[in-house]
Scaffold this motif. Sequence first.
Motif, short mmCIF file in Angstrom:
data_model
loop_
_atom_site.label_atom_id
_atom_site.label_comp_id
_atom_site.label_asym_id
_atom_site.label_seq_id
_atom_site.Cartn_x
_atom_site.Cartn_y
_atom_site.Cartn_z
N GLU A 148 0.78 -1.29 -0.03
CA GLU A 148 -0.03 0.09 0.13
C GLU A 148 0.97 1.36 -0.09
O GLU A 148 1.77 1.23 0.89
CB GLU A 148 -0.90 -0.19 1.14
N VAL A 149 0.75 2.03 -0.95
CA VAL A 149 1.50 3.18 -1.11
C VAL A 149 0.66 4.52 -1.21
O VAL A 149 -0.60 4.28 -1.52
CB VAL A 149 2.27 3.30 -2.26
N ARG A 150 1.08 5.51 -0.52
CA ARG A 150 0.39 6.75 -0.62
C ARG A 150 1.25 7.85 -1.78
O ARG A 150 2.46 7.84 -1.57
CB ARG A 150 0.38 7.58 0.56
N CYS A 151 0.71 8.34 -2.40
CA CYS A 151 1.25 9.32 -3.30
C CYS A 151 1.29 10.80 -2.75
O CYS A 151 0.53 11.35 -2.18
CB CYS A 151 0.39 9.58 -4.87
N LEU A 152 2.52 11.25 -2.52
CA LEU A 152 3.13 12.55 -2.15
C LEU A 152 2.86 13.89 -3.11
O LEU A 152 3.04 14.73 -2.58
CB LEU A 152 4.49 12.42 -1.53
N GLN A 153 3.13 13.55 -4.20
CA GLN A 153 2.82 14.61 -5.39
C GLN A 153 2.26 13.88 -6.63
O GLN A 153 2.17 12.78 -6.83
CB GLN A 153 4.15 15.15 -5.61
N ASP A 154 1.59 15.08 -7.39
CA ASP A 154 1.12 14.61 -8.49
C ASP A 154 2.15 14.11 -9.55
O ASP A 154 3.12 14.64 -9.55
CB ASP A 154 0.29 15.79 -9.32
N TYR A 155 1.72 12.85 -10.09
CA TYR A 155 2.75 12.07 -11.00
C TYR A 155 2.15 12.12 -12.24
O TYR A 155 2.92 11.95 -13.61
CB TYR A 155 3.05 11.03 -10.34
N GLY A 156 0.75 11.70 -12.36
CA GLY A 156 0.16 11.42 -13.69
C GLY A 156 -0.15 10.00 -13.68
O GLY A 156 -0.29 9.09 -13.01
N GLU A 157 -0.21 9.38 -14.96
CA GLU A 157 -0.66 8.11 -15.27
C GLU A 157 0.43 7.28 -15.11
O GLU A 157 1.81 7.63 -15.65
CB GLU A 157 -1.01 7.92 -16.79
N PHE A 158 0.33 6.15 -14.39
CA PHE A 158 1.59 5.09 -14.10
C PHE A 158 1.27 3.70 -14.68
O PHE A 158 0.11 2.99 -14.15
CB PHE A 158 1.77 4.86 -12.82
N GLU A 159 2.09 3.28 -15.66
CA GLU A 159 1.31 1.98 -16.30
C GLU A 159 2.27 0.86 -15.41
O GLU A 159 3.41 0.78 -15.35
CB GLU A 159 1.63 1.95 -17.75
N ILE A 160 1.57 -0.28 -15.09
CA ILE A 160 2.17 -1.26 -14.54
C ILE A 160 2.21 -2.49 -15.35
O ILE A 160 1.49 -2.41 -16.50
CB ILE A 160 1.52 -1.81 -13.18
#
Length: 194
Positions: A148-160
Amino acid sequence: MLADKALELIRELDRTRDGQMPAFNEDTIRLVLEEMKTLFEQNQRDVNATLAGDVRYFSGVHLRHASLERNKRCLLAYLYNRLERVRDMRWEFGSILPADIRANMCEPEIIWFNKYNKNLASYMRSLGEGTGLDLTQDIKPPKNLYIEVRCLQDYGEFEIEEGDTVVLQKNTTHYLPMAHCQHLIRQGILEHVE
């Protein structure tokens, strides 16, 4: 006093131990090199005078030579420890350094970092029976495949890897494969929620 500026470089580096990179102190290095040049020239004059038969300058030569050696050791220690930090930051942050750290590096350090990146990437590609193995992926062995992760800043789309895309926006929480999150955690974009 002799060799004070060289010792100042070491103290400056020692004050910033916590994974930071102080700005490359080119001015102090230049002062140390000028001091070394002056000491060397004085030694040459005194050695020539001693060879001509005037023995009173001989003890000063030893003192200045010891100062030259100390300056040299301090400069080499400063440069070597900076390169060690650059190497460690490659493992900590990945192949892209944060802008504030990169701004504190001199041009030869940036070139060394890029060459180290290429050598490490080449070595990792040669591992794993032709498929490659990312040695920087799991610095600590994983307990679970998903975290489980929390996003600290806006990054946009992230493809796994499975082809799914996740939009990483500030203050959102996601349950993602650990293998895909490691680099973003090191860069400070994501935070592992325990």
